[in-house]
Design a protein around this motif. Sequence first.
Motif, PDB file in Angstrom:
ATOM      1  N   THR A  58      11.958 -12.275  -5.746  1.00 60.08           N
ATOM      2  CA  THR A  58      10.735 -13.058  -5.883  1.00 60.08           C
ATOM      3  C   THR A  58       9.836 -12.867  -4.669  1.00 60.08           C
ATOM      4  OG1 THR A  58      11.817 -14.721  -7.263  1.00 60.08           O
ATOM      5  CG2 THR A  58       9.818 -15.409  -6.114  1.00 60.08           C
ATOM      6  N   LEU A  59      10.412 -12.953  -3.495  1.00 62.83           N
ATOM      7  CA  LEU A  59       9.603 -12.813  -2.289  1.00 62.83           C
ATOM      8  C   LEU A  59       9.126 -11.371  -2.090  1.00 62.83           C
ATOM      9  CD1 LEU A  59       8.508 -14.814  -0.330  1.00 62.83           C
ATOM     10  CD2 LEU A  59      10.359 -14.298   1.212  1.00 62.83           C
ATOM     11  N   ILE A  60       9.957 -10.401  -2.395  1.00 62.78           N
ATOM     12  CA  ILE A  60       9.526  -8.999  -2.312  1.00 62.78           C
ATOM     13  C   ILE A  60       8.388  -8.747  -3.302  1.00 62.78           C
ATOM     14  CG2 ILE A  60      10.224  -6.616  -2.758  1.00 62.78           C
ATOM     15  CD1 ILE A  60      12.999  -7.375  -1.613  1.00 62.78           C
ATOM     16  N   ARG A  61       8.516  -9.292  -4.499  1.00 67.38           N
ATOM     17  CA  ARG A  61       7.468  -9.136  -5.516  1.00 67.38           C
ATOM     18  C   ARG A  61       6.156  -9.752  -5.043  1.00 67.38           C
ATOM     19  NH1 ARG A  61       7.591 -12.091 -11.417  1.00 67.38           N
ATOM     20  NH2 ARG A  61       5.497 -11.495 -12.051  1.00 67.38           N
ATOM     21  N   ALA A  62       6.225 -10.946  -4.488  1.00 70.72           N
ATOM     22  CA  ALA A  62       5.016 -11.614  -4.009  1.00 70.72           C
ATOM     23  C   ALA A  62       4.379 -10.835  -2.862  1.00 70.72           C
ATOM     24  CB  ALA A  62       5.354 -13.037  -3.562  1.00 70.72           C
ATOM     25  N   GLN A  63       5.200 -10.342  -1.957  1.00 72.95           N
ATOM     26  CA  GLN A  63       4.678  -9.580  -0.826  1.00 72.95           C
ATOM     27  C   GLN A  63       4.078  -8.253  -1.297  1.00 72.95           C
ATOM     28  OE1 GLN A  63       4.127 -10.818   1.951  1.00 72.95           O
ATOM     29  NE2 GLN A  63       5.844 -11.865   2.869  1.00 72.95           N
ATOM     30  N   ALA A  64       4.677  -7.620  -2.297  1.00 79.96           N
ATOM     31  CA  ALA A  64       4.160  -6.355  -2.810  1.00 79.96           C
ATOM     32  C   ALA A  64       2.793  -6.537  -3.464  1.00 79.96           C
ATOM     33  CB  ALA A  64       5.144  -5.752  -3.810  1.00 79.96           C
ATOM     34  N   SER A  65       2.552  -7.696  -4.015  1.00 83.19           N
ATOM     35  CA  SER A  65       1.268  -7.987  -4.663  1.00 83.19           C
ATOM     36  C   SER A  65       0.245  -8.529  -3.684  1.00 83.19           C
ATOM     37  CB  SER A  65       1.468  -9.007  -5.780  1.00 83.19           C
ATOM     38  OG  SER A  65       2.363  -8.505  -6.741  1.00 83.19           O
ATOM     39  N   VAL A  94       9.527  -2.791  -4.733  1.00 86.22           N
ATOM     40  CA  VAL A  94       9.478  -1.991  -3.512  1.00 86.22           C
ATOM     41  C   VAL A  94       8.601  -0.762  -3.735  1.00 86.22           C
ATOM     42  CG1 VAL A  94      10.839  -0.634  -1.871  1.00 86.22           C
ATOM     43  CG2 VAL A  94      11.698  -2.831  -2.682  1.00 86.22           C
ATOM     44  N   LEU A  95       8.725  -0.127  -4.896  1.00 87.13           N
ATOM     45  CA  LEU A  95       7.893   1.037  -5.193  1.00 87.13           C
ATOM     46  C   LEU A  95       6.415   0.663  -5.310  1.00 87.13           C
ATOM     47  CD1 LEU A  95      10.182   2.935  -7.713  1.00 87.13           C
ATOM     48  CD2 LEU A  95       9.660   3.565  -5.344  1.00 87.13           C
ATOM     49  N   LYS A  96       6.150  -0.503  -5.847  1.00 88.13           N
ATOM     50  CA  LYS A  96       4.761  -0.977  -5.922  1.00 88.13           C
ATOM     51  C   LYS A  96       4.199  -1.158  -4.519  1.00 88.13           C
ATOM     52  CE  LYS A  96       1.800  -4.693  -7.550  1.00 88.13           C
ATOM     53  NZ  LYS A  96       1.685  -5.937  -8.281  1.00 88.13           N
ATOM     54  N   ALA A  97       4.996  -1.710  -3.626  1.00 88.58           N
ATOM     55  CA  ALA A  97       4.558  -1.890  -2.239  1.00 88.58           C
ATOM     56  C   ALA A  97       4.313  -0.532  -1.582  1.00 88.58           C
ATOM     57  CB  ALA A  97       5.605  -2.677  -1.451  1.00 88.58           C
ATOM     58  N   CYS A  98       5.194   0.419  -1.808  1.00 85.62           N
ATOM     59  CA  CYS A  98       5.024   1.767  -1.240  1.00 85.62           C
ATOM     60  C   CYS A  98       3.729   2.407  -1.762  1.00 85.62           C
ATOM     61  CB  CYS A  98       6.206   2.651  -1.600  1.00 85.62           C
ATOM     62  SG  CYS A  98       7.732   2.216  -0.760  1.00 85.62           S
ATOM     63  N   ALA A  99       3.460   2.239  -3.032  1.00 80.40           N
ATOM     64  CA  ALA A  99       2.265   2.836  -3.625  1.00 80.40           C
ATOM     65  C   ALA A  99       0.985   2.172  -3.105  1.00 80.40           C
ATOM     66  CB  ALA A  99       2.313   2.704  -5.139  1.00 80.40           C
ATOM     67  N   SER A 100       1.102   0.945  -2.653  1.00 79.52           N
ATOM     68  CA  SER A 100      -0.081   0.212  -2.167  1.00 79.52           C
ATOM     69  C   SER A 100      -0.346   0.383  -0.675  1.00 79.52           C
ATOM     70  CB  SER A 100       0.101  -1.287  -2.450  1.00 79.52           C
ATOM     71  OG  SER A 100       0.236  -1.503  -3.828  1.00 79.52           O
ATOM     72  N   LEU A 101       0.558   1.039   0.011  1.00 77.20           N
ATOM     73  CA  LEU A 101       0.379   1.199   1.459  1.00 77.20           C
ATOM     74  C   LEU A 101      -0.920   1.920   1.764  1.00 77.20           C
ATOM     75  CD1 LEU A 101       3.957   2.103   2.701  1.00 77.20           C
ATOM     76  CD2 LEU A 101       2.690   0.004   3.147  1.00 77.20           C
ATOM     77  N   ARG A 102      -1.650   1.414   2.722  1.00 78.94           N
ATOM     78  CA  ARG A 102      -2.927   2.019   3.107  1.00 78.94           C
ATOM     79  C   ARG A 102      -2.739   3.406   3.681  1.00 78.94           C
ATOM     80  NH1 ARG A 102      -4.002  -2.597   6.560  1.00 78.94           N
ATOM     81  NH2 ARG A 102      -3.271  -4.120   5.100  1.00 78.94           N
ATOM     82  N   SER A 103      -1.621   3.630   4.366  1.00 81.52           N
ATOM     83  CA  SER A 103      -1.403   4.923   5.010  1.00 81.52           C
ATOM     84  C   SER A 103      -1.202   6.052   3.998  1.00 81.52           C
ATOM     85  CB  SER A 103      -0.192   4.843   5.944  1.00 81.52           C
ATOM     86  OG  SER A 103       0.971   4.525   5.207  1.00 81.52           O
ATOM     87  N   LEU A 104      -0.860   5.704   2.757  1.00 83.38           N
ATOM     88  CA  LEU A 104      -0.674   6.717   1.725  1.00 83.38           C
ATOM     89  C   LEU A 104      -1.967   7.015   0.970  1.00 83.38           C
ATOM     90  CD1 LEU A 104       2.734   5.592   0.191  1.00 83.38           C
ATOM     91  CD2 LEU A 104       2.323   7.432   1.810  1.00 83.38           C
ATOM     92  N   ASN A 105      -2.926   6.102   1.044  1.00 85.31           N
ATOM     93  CA  ASN A 105      -4.194   6.276   0.304  1.00 85.31           C
ATOM     94  C   ASN A 105      -5.107   7.248   0.992  1.00 85.31           C
ATOM     95  OD1 ASN A 105      -3.356   4.484  -1.635  1.00 85.31           O
ATOM     96  ND2 ASN A 105      -4.227   2.724  -0.610  1.00 85.31           N
TER      97      ASN A 105
END
Length: 105
Positions: A58-65, A94-105
């Motif tokens: 739950t907390l990982i999901r919230a942080q990823a969003s 976790v993959l959603k968080a990785c995809a949202s990282l600014r350093s990857l954009n």
Amino acid sequence: MHQLKQIHAQMIVSSRIDDHFAASRLLSFCALSSAGYLPYAIKLFNKIENPNQFMWNTLIRAQASNKNPDEAISLYVNMRRIGFAPSEHTFPFVLKACASLRSLN
């Protein structure tokens, strides 16, 4: 949030905060609801002894969003560091968080 804080206080007074089901419902509302408040969810999570898999996810999901997905990855690393095994539900967040990282954009 005001009513949620009242429920949280009642859970503490009645020792129901140790009930993982009730605590996970409280955490879920704080972390994921549009009426919730993520910083409060983080404080609540940090006070729970031995959080279960649902609470971690739950907390990982919230942080990823959240606007700062680095926190989701950091939480995942901390979960692994203490020896808590992820479930099949953990990886999409976790993959959603990785995809949202600014350093990857």
